[in-house]
Design a protein around this motif. Sequence first.
Motif, PDB file in Angstrom:
ATOM      1  N   ARG A  93       0.817  -1.215   0.000  1.00 33.64           N
ATOM      2  CA  ARG A  93       0.000   0.000   0.000  1.00 33.64           C
ATOM      3  C   ARG A  93       0.853   1.269   0.000  1.00 33.64           C
ATOM      4  O   ARG A  93       0.486   2.257  -0.633  1.00 33.64           O
ATOM      5  N   ALA A  99     -10.140   9.477   1.057  1.00 31.34           N
ATOM      6  CA  ALA A  99     -10.414   9.260   2.482  1.00 31.34           C
ATOM      7  C   ALA A  99     -11.838   8.772   2.725  1.00 31.34           C
ATOM      8  O   ALA A  99     -12.088   8.055   3.700  1.00 31.34           O
ATOM      9  N   ASP A 117     -11.061   5.101   2.120  1.00 28.66           N
ATOM     10  CA  ASP A 117      -9.983   4.474   2.885  1.00 28.66           C
ATOM     11  C   ASP A 117      -9.095   5.569   3.489  1.00 28.66           C
ATOM     12  O   ASP A 117      -8.171   6.051   2.835  1.00 28.66           O
ATOM     13  N   GLN A 118      -9.384   5.918   4.719  1.00 33.88           N
ATOM     14  CA  GLN A 118      -8.660   7.008   5.385  1.00 33.88           C
ATOM     15  C   GLN A 118      -7.165   6.718   5.509  1.00 33.88           C
ATOM     16  O   GLN A 118      -6.335   7.592   5.282  1.00 33.88           O
ATOM     17  N   ASP A 119      -6.808   5.485   5.845  1.00 34.74           N
ATOM     18  CA  ASP A 119      -5.395   5.140   5.996  1.00 34.74           C
ATOM     19  C   ASP A 119      -4.631   5.306   4.682  1.00 34.74           C
ATOM     20  O   ASP A 119      -3.512   5.818   4.666  1.00 34.74           O
ATOM     21  N   PHE A 120      -5.248   4.888   3.588  1.00 32.56           N
ATOM     22  CA  PHE A 120      -4.599   5.035   2.288  1.00 32.56           C
ATOM     23  C   PHE A 120      -4.483   6.514   1.908  1.00 32.56           C
ATOM     24  O   PHE A 120      -3.452   6.938   1.383  1.00 32.56           O
ATOM     25  N   ASP A 177      -4.139   8.944   3.962  1.00 36.17           N
ATOM     26  CA  ASP A 177      -3.047   9.479   4.786  1.00 36.17           C
ATOM     27  C   ASP A 177      -1.688   9.138   4.176  1.00 36.17           C
ATOM     28  O   ASP A 177      -0.776   9.978   4.170  1.00 36.17           O
ATOM     29  N   LEU A 178      -1.554   7.927   3.656  1.00 34.73           N
ATOM     30  CA  LEU A 178      -0.295   7.533   3.014  1.00 34.73           C
ATOM     31  C   LEU A 178      -0.015   8.402   1.792  1.00 34.73           C
ATOM     32  O   LEU A 178       1.118   8.856   1.589  1.00 34.73           O
TER      33      LEU A 178
END
Length: 140
Positions: A68, A125, A128-131, A133-134
């Motif tokens: 990811r 976001a 997929d919030q984590d993605f 953020d990346l």
Amino acid sequence: MKHNNDAISTLEQICLDCKNYQTVHCVKWKCNIGFALDALNLTPKNGLTIIKDGLQLIPKDDMKHYDRLMAARCIAAICKTCKQCMKGHNENCNISLARRSIESIVLKEIIDYPGNILTYIVKVAEQDQDFADLIQKEIL
């Protein structure tokens, strides 16, 4: 052009890490990474390439697992390339097609690029919030 080269380098690294790399099982047109790499390699100096019905060409059955962080790094570089283009947005340009191909690795639904990186991150976001953020960390 620098950001396009960054995206290509990231995609090449993903290829090198793939168990199918340089085997009979490595079929670029069935692989989201291979498709994105081919699309970005079509970028002429100071330009872009429009691929008629390009959205239909993006692999839909690639079920391999991809890192990811590497996907986020690639999308960030592609978004920077898109921002610098100044040719008017077209979802069938090779840059957009590469972004969409990489998105399909992680996101359930493909996102239309709104022409603004921050707005794009907000849309990512929502899925997929984590993605998101990346991607944001890679853009900064």
